[in-house]
Structure formats: C-alpha cells, structure tokens
Design an enzyme around this catalytic site. Sequence first.
Site: not given
Length: 342
Positions: A137, A68
């Site tokens: 998550h 990322e």
Amino acid sequence: MTTTTSAGTRKLTIARAMAEATAQEMRNDPRVFVMGEDIGPLGGVFGNTRGLYDEFGPERVRDTPISETAFIGAAVGAASDGMRPIVELMFVDFFGVCMDAIYNLMAKNTYFSGGKVKVPMVLMTSTGGGYSDAGQHSQCLYGTFAHLPGMKVVAPSNAYDAKGLMTAAIHDDNPVVFMYHKSLQGMGWLGTEKGATVPVPEESYTLEIGKAAVVREGHDVTLVSLAAGVHHCLRAAQALEDEGFSAEVVDLRSLVPLDRETLRASVAKTGRLIVVDEDYHSFGVSGEIIASVVEHDHACLKAAPRRVAYPDIPIPFAPTMEQWALPNADKIVDAFHQMMLS
C-alpha cells in the site's frame, strides 16, 4: 479542506481541488461519471470525490465491488462508446489484479482500432508511503506506468496543478493515469505536506499535460522531481542556500509526455543534475531523466548526475526502516556535497 488567507485568497488541498475539478466537469458534460471503491457516500478514502455523491447521485458516482478488473474494464468500454469515465484504483499497488484492463485494453484500444476508437478516461490512483502501510500500500510505481506506451501520466505536487491537470485529463481523448501522492492530499492522518495546499481559482482551468514547471530559480544545481519529491527538493534548496549555493527546482508535473526541453535548459544553465524519485532506483524515472539530459548534451555537465531514489527493496512496515529508505531533503543535500567533491 478549504482555507482562506487574511487577504481572502482561497486555498485548497489536493483532495478538494481534484473533487472540484471533477464536479465542474460533471456539471458541464453529462458524459462524465465516476466509478470506484468507496468513492460514493464516503467521498473516497483520500477525499478526492467528497461531495460528488450528494450532488450527482448513484447513477453518476458509482460505488463498485472490490473487483478492479471489472470496473476498469467497464470504464474502458464506456469510454470507447462515447462516455468520459473517471475511475479510481484506490492504491497503485493494486495494479497487478487489473493490469490487463489497463494496459491491454485502456492503453492499446485506440492503436488497435487504427485511431477510430478513442478511450477518453481518467484512471486516478494513490501513490507513496511514509506512514507505515508496508509493501502492498506504499509504492509509487511511476516508472511502471510511464514505461508503457498508450497512456498519459501526471503526478501533481500541489492543489493548483492538481485541479488544472485533472480538468485537462478529463478533456483529453487519450487515457490519462492521474497519480496523486497520499501525503499531499490534505488528509491529516497521512501527515499532510503544507506546501501542497495553495491558492486555487474557483473557475475551471487547464494545465498543459506534458509541461514541467521551474518552481525555484537557481544556477549551481538542478533538482528534478515530481509529487512529494518536489517538496523535498524545495527544502533541500533552502538548506543549500543557507550554505551559499543556488539550486534550481524543476517540478515535472507530467511523466508522459515528458518535458525534456525544460530539463535540458535548466541543466544547461546549472551544469549539475540531481534527480529525486520515491519510485525504485533501478530501471525507472530517475534513469530516464538522466539519460534525457546526457544523451542530448553531456558537455554541459560539470559533474556526473546523481539520483536520490527508493532502494530496490520491498517497502518496510517498521517506521524506522521505511524512513531510512525514503528520499528526503538531507539525502539531497548530501548528494550535492558528494557531487562537489567529485
């Protein structure tokens, strides 16, 4: 998913609305391209880039390695050099591994350059729980991003708003964090919210970033939320109507800029305020909303404001524990009952 009503009105899920807005802008502007993990042939884990790879190919729809910091940093460089990238951080929970690229580069480079370097990029990221994906998550983290200056932040509750806000975000010369709630995307395995799939025009359009919407008129209490929380508020408003009370529902749509004028006008009319937020209770959006009203005119309040927010705990994996922690319509109705007793 696209559906058509008996009257011929086209309805889209948020995922399809986001993909359509992106495709339209990619056709109109060769500077627009997309990067992220699994956003190519797969079409995104949550469906919001579906069809783009087939139309635009690997040069403009770039699947990336699981890095990322690398691809968000690359997007900052591309945006600073005149491109208009859209990058996906698959889960907002992953911000920790790339926050330097987001906040020290994306959000600050225009300021550091004295306004000479624009960073016109969209960082889209999924938020929210409710399907037992546990503490890494399932977070929302709205307040984390809204707290940091230099970025606009949007969080739509329905497909019409999602398309208009995505188009506006791509047009914007500032970095925009586009936070989409997984339960609203129209992916059945996530437990789709039916109210998020609404009529969406085929033509391109924009919605003003920083403008809230009153989605239900009322006069006894103002319910304020964003994304999935708006649907909890609408269900609570219906339940309160069955009890003889009239609730007004305000959909924030954007956190930065925050439409404080609409908030204050609504509370001035109703005299009561309940803020619903799937982000953590402390130091977050709910406190800022309440402060925005109270610091302006507390005399209009008939009762102390209340908030229905996620408790300050890591998100549990066990379904019963997670559902206990999440906001819902029953908790909102209960907050109103407590308010009326105080």
